[in-house]
Design a protein around this motif. Structure first.
Motif, PDB file in Angstrom:
ATOM      1  N   ALA A   1       0.831  -1.205   0.000  1.00 44.86           N
ATOM      2  CA  ALA A   1       0.000   0.000   0.000  1.00 44.86           C
ATOM      3  C   ALA A   1       0.868   1.257   0.000  1.00 44.86           C
ATOM      4  O   ALA A   1       1.913   1.296   0.642  1.00 44.86           O
ATOM      5  CB  ALA A   1      -0.910   0.007   1.225  1.00 44.86           C
ATOM      6  N   PRO A   2       0.452   2.287  -0.738  1.00 45.97           N
ATOM      7  CA  PRO A   2       1.222   3.543  -0.742  1.00 45.97           C
ATOM      8  C   PRO A   2       1.285   4.162   0.643  1.00 45.97           C
ATOM      9  O   PRO A   2       0.390   3.982   1.464  1.00 45.97           O
ATOM     10  CB  PRO A   2       0.432   4.432  -1.719  1.00 45.97           C
ATOM     11  CG  PRO A   2      -0.432   3.505  -2.500  1.00 45.97           C
ATOM     12  CD  PRO A   2      -0.724   2.351  -1.609  1.00 45.97           C
ATOM     13  N   GLU A   3       2.339   4.900   0.871  1.00 44.74           N
ATOM     14  CA  GLU A   3       2.499   5.567   2.163  1.00 44.74           C
ATOM     15  C   GLU A   3       1.462   6.669   2.323  1.00 44.74           C
ATOM     16  O   GLU A   3       1.193   7.435   1.400  1.00 44.74           O
ATOM     17  CB  GLU A   3       3.901   6.159   2.277  1.00 44.74           C
ATOM     18  CG  GLU A   3       4.169   6.861   3.595  1.00 44.74           C
ATOM     19  CD  GLU A   3       5.600   7.350   3.701  1.00 44.74           C
ATOM     20  OE1 GLU A   3       5.855   8.215   4.561  1.00 44.74           O
ATOM     21  OE2 GLU A   3       6.455   6.864   2.940  1.00 44.74           O
ATOM     22  N   LEU A   4       0.882   6.735   3.509  1.00 46.54           N
ATOM     23  CA  LEU A   4      -0.045   7.809   3.835  1.00 46.54           C
ATOM     24  C   LEU A   4       0.746   8.898   4.551  1.00 46.54           C
ATOM     25  O   LEU A   4       1.234   8.685   5.656  1.00 46.54           O
ATOM     26  CB  LEU A   4      -1.168   7.284   4.735  1.00 46.54           C
ATOM     27  CG  LEU A   4      -2.039   6.174   4.111  1.00 46.54           C
ATOM     28  CD1 LEU A   4      -3.024   5.633   5.134  1.00 46.54           C
ATOM     29  CD2 LEU A   4      -2.759   6.702   2.884  1.00 46.54           C
ATOM     30  N   PRO A   5       0.917  10.066   3.935  1.00 46.58           N
ATOM     31  CA  PRO A   5       1.832  11.078   4.480  1.00 46.58           C
ATOM     32  C   PRO A   5       1.395  11.594   5.839  1.00 46.58           C
ATOM     33  O   PRO A   5       0.202  11.671   6.157  1.00 46.58           O
ATOM     34  CB  PRO A   5       1.796  12.187   3.420  1.00 46.58           C
ATOM     35  CG  PRO A   5       0.533  11.977   2.669  1.00 46.58           C
ATOM     36  CD  PRO A   5       0.270  10.502   2.690  1.00 46.58           C
ATOM     37  N   ASP A   6       2.366  11.952   6.633  1.00 50.87           N
ATOM     38  CA  ASP A   6       2.090  12.440   7.981  1.00 50.87           C
ATOM     39  C   ASP A   6       1.255  13.713   7.952  1.00 50.87           C
ATOM     40  O   ASP A   6       0.442  13.949   8.848  1.00 50.87           O
ATOM     41  CB  ASP A   6       3.414  12.686   8.714  1.00 50.87           C
ATOM     42  CG  ASP A   6       3.213  12.918  10.204  1.00 50.87           C
ATOM     43  OD1 ASP A   6       2.640  12.035  10.862  1.00 50.87           O
ATOM     44  OD2 ASP A   6       3.616  13.990  10.692  1.00 50.87           O
TER      45      ASP A   6
END
Length: 374
Positions: A234-239
């Protein structure tokens, strides 16, 4: 049927019958006219729990079939590995299709052995049918289904249940097939959702943006399960997206469950500093001390529950001591490996709100029982 002398008022009988399982309600309805009337009262059926393995035998008797109109909250238990139990659950769900005013809450719970891979199609087909006509449904809980859930089900819920307030799709399966696009459509359609459970791969940056929209209902709980190969990709979910969501919903609590399929690199992508993690469950095959240290640094203000499945090590003990010193609001800690005495002392000394813990100093026979704090 003869009427017994001095029988209880109908409202009293109804309060008694509402605590009976389905089979006993059927028996009570056959005693006399007064009991039959009480057994058919809407109070009896408002909250109904059915176990298909032991109670359901064919269709409901005619005298009680109409009572399904009064079922608002249904908890349905069945054994997915047993075909008769699945068939009974399927039959009952189909009986509920199109009823008015309809279900408000549906919880499906499985017991027994794990089923064959494709043995849940009959039950899931019935869930589809229920959701197609359940416009009044507010709560849907599929966490305890061992079957693979898919986009078709998510879209059916989106189109058929616009009033949903809580939805749990984070079930225990090793195959994830609910894509982020279908979940995004669900979030757009169901704007009253306050509680949501998903697999990590089903959540996207765009979904976080929709959840942070100013016109949405307050989001209280987001439960994320990370266990499948799809989750690792899964793509990273940005902070920054998490920070915006947290700002929009300051009371949001996130439950994060990380399973063995996740490598250390994936775990680092998932654990963003701004995620308001209230419950962290770690069952990792790799490094566990690192995530515990991360939680001590970034989740101290929100963390209420920690669960760790790992091999015992000095590094993990040190991380647990650091977390105890940083998280005074912690209420539960359960570590399923032997720890040194200093770890237990640290939690008891620094966590005054601790209600229960599993911190074993020596090996014991499983299952390990938690200790309640007086």
């Amino acid at each position: 049927m003869a009427e017994p002398r001095g029988h209880l008022p109908e409202e009293v009988l109804a309060l008694i019958f509402c605590h009976l399982p389905l089979r006993d309600r059927t028996t009570a309805a056959q005693v006399c006219r007064a009991w039959a009337a009480a057994a058919a009262c809407s109070t009896v059926w408002h909250d109904t729990k059915v176990s298909c393995d032991s109670e359901w035998e064919g269709m409901l008797p005619p005298c009680l079939s109409a009572c399904l109109d009064h079922v608002h909250n249904l908890q349905l238990e069945f054994e997915p590995a047993k075909k008769p139990s699945r068939q009974a659950a399927t039959k009952l769900l189909k009986e509920l299709v199109g009823r008015r005013p309809g279900l408000r809450s549906l919880l499906l719970e499985c017991s027994g052995e794990k089923p064959l891979f494709d043995s849940g199609r009959d039950v899931l087909g019935a869930v589809h049918a229920v959701c197609q006509t359940a416009g009044a449904l507010r709560h849907l809980d599929l966490r305890r289904l061992p079957f693979m859930l898919d986009d078709a089900l998510v879209l059916q819920v989106a189109h058929g249940c616009p009033q949903l307030q809580s939805l749990f799709l984070n079930n225990c399966t090793l195959v994830g097939s609910m894509g982020p696009d279908s979940v995004l459509e669900l979030l757009v359609a169901c704007r009253s959702l306050r509680v949501l459970g998903l697999h990590l791969a089903s959540l996207s940056h765009a979904a976080l943006g929709v959840l942070a929209a100013p016109d949405r209902a307050p989001l209280d709980l987001l439960a994320l399960r990370c266990a499948s190969p799809e989750d690792t990709r899964a793509p990273e979910l940005p902070d920054q997206a998490w920070a915006a969501l947290r700002c929009r919903h300051p009371r949001l609590a996130v439950e994060l469950e990380l399973e063995t399929a996740l490598c250390t690199h994936t775990v680092r992508r998932v654990l963003q500093p701004s995620v308001p993690v209230a419950a962290l469950r770690l069952n990792l095959s790799g490094d566990t001390a690192g995530p515990v240290h991360f939680a001590a640094r970034h989740y101290a203000a929100n963390l209420r529950e920690l669960e760790v499945h790992a091999a015992a090590s000095a590094e993990l003990d040190a991380a647990l001591e650091a977390l105890a010193a940083s998280c005074p609001a912690l209420r539960e800690v359960h570590c399923f490996c032997v720890v040194r005495p200093a770890v237990r002392r640290a939690f008891l000394a620094h966590c005054p709100r601790l209600r229960s813990y599993t911190l074993k100093l020596t090996r014991e026979r499983h299952p390990w029982r938690p200790t309640l704090v007086a």
